[in-house]
Enzyme design. Sequence first.
Site, PDB file in Angstrom:
ATOM      1  N   LYS A  82       9.109   4.936  11.572  1.00 14.32           N
ATOM      2  CA  LYS A  82       8.010   4.309  10.839  1.00 14.32           C
ATOM      3  C   LYS A  82       8.040   2.813  11.119  1.00 14.32           C
ATOM      4  O   LYS A  82       9.118   2.200  11.156  1.00 14.32           O
ATOM      5  CB  LYS A  82       8.192   4.602   9.344  1.00 14.32           C
ATOM      6  CG  LYS A  82       7.067   4.139   8.446  1.00 14.32           C
ATOM      7  CD  LYS A  82       7.297   4.618   7.009  1.00 14.32           C
ATOM      8  CE  LYS A  82       6.183   4.208   6.068  1.00 14.32           C
ATOM      9  NZ  LYS A  82       6.386   4.694   4.685  1.00 14.32           N
ATOM     10  N   SER A 157       2.551   7.140   2.674  1.00 14.91           N
ATOM     11  CA  SER A 157       2.247   6.180   3.705  1.00 14.91           C
ATOM     12  C   SER A 157       2.884   6.496   5.061  1.00 14.91           C
ATOM     13  O   SER A 157       2.484   5.916   6.070  1.00 14.91           O
ATOM     14  CB  SER A 157       2.697   4.794   3.253  1.00 14.91           C
ATOM     15  OG  SER A 157       4.101   4.758   3.104  1.00 14.91           O
ATOM     16  N   SER A 181       6.090   8.679  -0.279  1.00 11.30           N
ATOM     17  CA  SER A 181       5.596   8.481   1.090  1.00 11.30           C
ATOM     18  C   SER A 181       6.289   9.267   2.183  1.00 11.30           C
ATOM     19  O   SER A 181       5.808   9.279   3.314  1.00 11.30           O
ATOM     20  CB  SER A 181       5.648   6.995   1.450  1.00 11.30           C
ATOM     21  OG  SER A 181       4.525   6.362   0.904  1.00 11.30           O
TER      22      SER A 181
HETATM   23  N1  GLN Z   1       1.374   6.275  -2.391  1.00 13.40           N
HETATM   24  C1  GLN Z   1       2.290   5.457  -3.129  1.00 13.40           C
HETATM   25  C2  GLN Z   1       1.818   4.034  -3.111  1.00 13.40           C
HETATM   26  O1  GLN Z   1       0.774   3.793  -2.614  1.00 13.40           O
HETATM   27  C3  GLN Z   1       3.676   5.596  -2.582  1.00 13.40           C
HETATM   28  C4  GLN Z   1       3.889   4.831  -1.346  1.00 13.40           C
HETATM   29  C5  GLN Z   1       5.270   4.954  -0.815  1.00 13.40           C
HETATM   30  O2  GLN Z   1       6.054   5.820  -1.223  1.00 13.40           O
HETATM   31  N2  GLN Z   1       5.600   4.034   0.071  1.00 13.40           N
HETATM   32  O3  GLN Z   1       2.449   3.139  -3.571  1.00 13.40           O
END
Ligand code: GLN
Length: 491
Positions: A82, A157, A181
């Site tokens: 990532k 994400s 994410s």
């Molecule tokens: N979707 C969640 C957010 O927008 C989690 C994101 C993540 O785990 N990095 O914060």
Amino acid sequence: MTEPSTADLSAFELAAKISRREIKAVDAAHAYLNRVKSQDAKIHAFNEIYAEDLLAAAEMVDRSLDAGEKSGPLAGVPIALKDNLCTLKGHTTCSSKMLQNFQSPYDATVVTRLKAAGALVVGKTNLDEFAMGSSTENSAFGPTRNPWNPNCVPGGSSGGSAAAVAARMCAAALGSDTGGSIRQPAALCGIVGLKPTYGLVSRYGLVAFASSLDQIGPMTRDVRDAALFLNVIAGPDAKDSTSWPQTPPDYLRDIDRPPEKLRIGLPKEFFGEGLSPEVSKAIHKAVDFFRGHGAEIVEVSLPHTRYGIAAYYVIAPAEASSNLARYDGVHYGHRTAHAEDLIDLYAASRAEGFGPEVQRRIMLGTYALSSGYYDAYYLRAQKVRQLIKADFDHAFKACDVILSPTTPDVAFELGAKSGDPLAMYLCDVFTVTCNIAGIPGMSLPCGFSPSGLPIGMQLLGPLFSETVLLRLARFYETAHDWHRRKPGDDV
Ligand code: GLN
């Protein structure tokens, strides 16, 4: 049965074949680069691809294996990272204009460990800017698409990592999970995703979003691969003061030993309104499977789940507003070309460099921490955090593992939620409490919707219960073939 093609092998199988010299690392690298060539124009899982380096590193692996030298457990296995994990090679952009040109002067600890184990990096994967989002649509470089249906999002994400693994553009990938994410995109792309216990994996070199919630974890084709990668990346690190000081167990050792009689808890709050019938059906089938194999199924309650999203969207933005203060065009990041004075330089650099969701989070977080509002928001959210932790402590007296859906629904179409932040935030309703409590959680494939989209089941356990989660997940996986299905190349 025909031999599976190289890119269809799990990382575990590929590593074994490479070390036995049945497959050359160079051929494996070519196989994956061919997949990238044929798929990534459509999927856009990658921000950067390091084809030349990959091939050169693969040749070195072959040479060293041919010479009979000792090799690591991932020798020759092509992986993706990532793009919020710092790498000496290439850029580390967080899919933000702010860091478009940033080159890290060091490798993240997980990257160092993967390389030492012999893994080879295909490239860096797309994400929601600074990992803020649930669809990978918040990337400054354009969205990633779901390999099962390119009109749909891959989740986020870590959507680039999930799509790259599902579309067989790498054998496995790393993601980061602050509120879901790793698990949510794993569910939406039909792969396995594991968020380790907070502190089990070093965060050194992970660009910080919300430091008390962030964890790095594997995103893999199957559960055994998750154990294999966790073995490599977990363990104490002097460079991360929050890393757990004890040596972790060997997660592969008993992976194929079915777990002893377990009590599996179903949290009633996770099965109510908002859960799609097709997801619910798949989860209940999995529950029947476990019951049929001797598990005791108990209902548990996590009563503060309904405050999870609210608490998360105070705590995570609060920490983000502080972590992202360094991107001001002076210390780090994009610098505006048009500034009248210093204050203007900060303001314009940040306005130009950050996308709308990141700006929203910074404003939410700054507001929640500001004097006069701190007690009402941040302090309160911290209290809710304790209540959520206590819910899990209580539930784990009645059960060993919690089973739930990973997401309320299957992958949605691009654009379906991008105009409605709250609808997007609700994608995380089943995943955020795990981060809030610091416990481990994983998602594994457990079915498909009638429209052919993957469904994920989530397993949660007490702190440092990864061994149990992995063995239970492996037991389920070996009796099913969901993880062997793959998206068509021409969808
Ligand atoms: N979707 C969640 C957010 O927008 C989690 C994101 C993540 O785990 N990095 O914060």
